[in-house]
Scaffold this motif. Structure first.
Motif, PDB file in Angstrom:
ATOM      1  N   MET A   1       0.833  -1.197   0.000  1.00 31.83           N
ATOM      2  CA  MET A   1       0.000   0.000   0.000  1.00 31.83           C
ATOM      3  C   MET A   1       0.873   1.255   0.000  1.00 31.83           C
ATOM      4  O   MET A   1       0.591   2.217  -0.717  1.00 31.83           O
ATOM      5  N   PHE A   2       1.935   1.248   0.785  1.00 28.06           N
ATOM      6  CA  PHE A   2       2.874   2.356   0.856  1.00 28.06           C
ATOM      7  C   PHE A   2       3.426   2.677  -0.537  1.00 28.06           C
ATOM      8  O   PHE A   2       3.387   3.812  -1.000  1.00 28.06           O
ATOM      9  N   TRP A   3       3.942   1.640  -1.230  1.00 25.21           N
ATOM     10  CA  TRP A   3       4.552   1.864  -2.538  1.00 25.21           C
ATOM     11  C   TRP A   3       3.526   2.225  -3.602  1.00 25.21           C
ATOM     12  O   TRP A   3       3.823   3.011  -4.506  1.00 25.21           O
ATOM     13  N   LEU A   4       2.337   1.679  -3.513  1.00 28.66           N
ATOM     14  CA  LEU A   4       1.298   2.052  -4.470  1.00 28.66           C
ATOM     15  C   LEU A   4       0.945   3.529  -4.348  1.00 28.66           C
ATOM     16  O   LEU A   4       0.753   4.219  -5.353  1.00 28.66           O
ATOM     17  N   ILE A   5       0.879   4.019  -3.115  1.00 27.88           N
ATOM     18  CA  ILE A   5       0.582   5.442  -2.894  1.00 27.88           C
ATOM     19  C   ILE A   5       1.712   6.310  -3.445  1.00 27.88           C
ATOM     20  O   ILE A   5       1.469   7.320  -4.113  1.00 27.88           O
ATOM     21  N   ILE A   6       2.952   5.907  -3.201  1.00 28.47           N
ATOM     22  CA  ILE A   6       4.105   6.654  -3.721  1.00 28.47           C
ATOM     23  C   ILE A   6       4.060   6.690  -5.249  1.00 28.47           C
ATOM     24  O   ILE A   6       4.207   7.753  -5.869  1.00 28.47           O
ATOM     25  N   ILE A   7       3.873   5.533  -5.867  1.00 25.00           N
ATOM     26  CA  ILE A   7       3.853   5.454  -7.331  1.00 25.00           C
ATOM     27  C   ILE A   7       2.712   6.295  -7.897  1.00 25.00           C
ATOM     28  O   ILE A   7       2.901   7.045  -8.858  1.00 25.00           O
ATOM     29  N   GLN A   8       1.542   6.195  -7.288  1.00 31.15           N
ATOM     30  CA  GLN A   8       0.385   6.960  -7.773  1.00 31.15           C
ATOM     31  C   GLN A   8       0.630   8.459  -7.636  1.00 31.15           C
ATOM     32  O   GLN A   8       0.297   9.238  -8.533  1.00 31.15           O
TER      33      GLN A   8
ATOM     34  N   THR B   1      -5.311   2.967  -5.251  1.00 29.96           N
ATOM     35  CA  THR B   1      -5.034   3.862  -4.117  1.00 29.96           C
ATOM     36  C   THR B   1      -6.234   4.678  -3.650  1.00 29.96           C
ATOM     37  O   THR B   1      -6.276   5.071  -2.486  1.00 29.96           O
ATOM     38  N   GLN B   2      -7.191   4.951  -4.515  1.00 25.96           N
ATOM     39  CA  GLN B   2      -8.310   5.797  -4.101  1.00 25.96           C
ATOM     40  C   GLN B   2      -9.068   5.246  -2.892  1.00 25.96           C
ATOM     41  O   GLN B   2      -9.368   5.999  -1.958  1.00 25.96           O
ATOM     42  N   PRO B   3      -9.392   3.945  -2.845  1.00 26.66           N
ATOM     43  CA  PRO B   3     -10.072   3.431  -1.646  1.00 26.66           C
ATOM     44  C   PRO B   3      -9.199   3.484  -0.382  1.00 26.66           C
ATOM     45  O   PRO B   3      -9.720   3.606   0.719  1.00 26.66           O
TER      46      PRO B   3
ATOM     47  N   PHE C   1      -8.832   8.921   4.645  1.00 19.78           N
ATOM     48  CA  PHE C   1      -7.988  10.041   5.064  1.00 19.78           C
ATOM     49  C   PHE C   1      -8.514  11.364   4.498  1.00 19.78           C
ATOM     50  O   PHE C   1      -8.370  12.406   5.135  1.00 19.78           O
ATOM     51  N   ARG C   2      -9.102  11.311   3.320  1.00 18.47           N
ATOM     52  CA  ARG C   2      -9.614  12.530   2.684  1.00 18.47           C
ATOM     53  C   ARG C   2     -10.783  13.127   3.458  1.00 18.47           C
ATOM     54  O   ARG C   2     -11.062  14.314   3.329  1.00 18.47           O
TER      55      ARG C   2
END
Length: 192
Positions: free
Chosen positions: A116-123, A144-146, A151-152
């Motif tokens: 999840m960490f890396w997906l957020i970074i890549i996105q 990453t949106q879900p 947090f949003r």
């Protein structure tokens, strides 16, 4: 097999690599289903095709319902448990069942959070480099949106800049350090 020898270290590396790769693909399957990624995307089709044989026996026990593919998690825990047992055997140690389950579950959770960490970074990087819709990179947005959505609700955009990915990354890393780190310490104390 002695781990101190170059052959032992090479064998251990190969075993860790294969186990890690299989678990990575299983965690990706779990996330793809959990985030309702587009099942027509070639990557998603590939992941499903590769993991279906591994998950099939566990689908009978835990059939996928809705967005949660628990068979992927159960398959990953079983594979990680077998890896821990094999490491114990190769190092002439006997691990208890509670240790094996705790160590395996903690490792799977850690790998899922790392993903999840890396997906957020890549996105985030892709949103700067290639803003707008791009069919080739849309899968990262779908994944990453879900994860970012909760947090949003609490983190407003600041001056038109969305800092939600930063907050999500901090939360993921804090969870890994505090919660999973504590569970890892408990597991290490079981070895004694």
């Amino acid at each position: 097999m002695e781990f101190a020898s170059p052959i032992g270290q090479g064998g251990l590396f190969l075993l860790q690599f294969i186990t890690g790769l299989v678990i990575f693909v299983l965690m990706l399957r779990f996330l793809l289903r959990a985030t309702y990624a587009d099942w027509h995307h070639p990557i998603v089709k590939f992941i499903a095709k590769v993991t279906n044989p591994l998950c099939a026996p566990f689908n009978k026990i835990l059939p996928a319902k809705g967005r949660w593919d628990w068979s992927a998690i159960l398959t990953a825990v079983v594979i990680q448990s077998l890896f821990v047992v094999l490491i114990g055997y190769l190092s002439a140690r006997s691990f208890s069942v509670p240790f094996i389950l705790l160590a395996s579950t903690t490792e799977i959770a850690n790998q899922l959070l790392d993903m999840m960490f890396w997906l957020i970074i890549i996105q985030a990087v892709l949103s700067w480099v290639s803003p707008g819709y791009n069919p080739n990179t849309a899968i990262f947005d779908q994944l990453t949106q879900p994860i970012l959505a909760p947090f949003r609700r609490f983190v407003p955009a600041m001056g038109g800049i969305d800092i939600t990915p930063i907050v999500a990354i901090l939360a993921i890393k804090l969870f890994q350090i505090v919660i999973l780190g504590s569970l890892t310490q408990v597991a290490q104390q079981m070895i004694g």
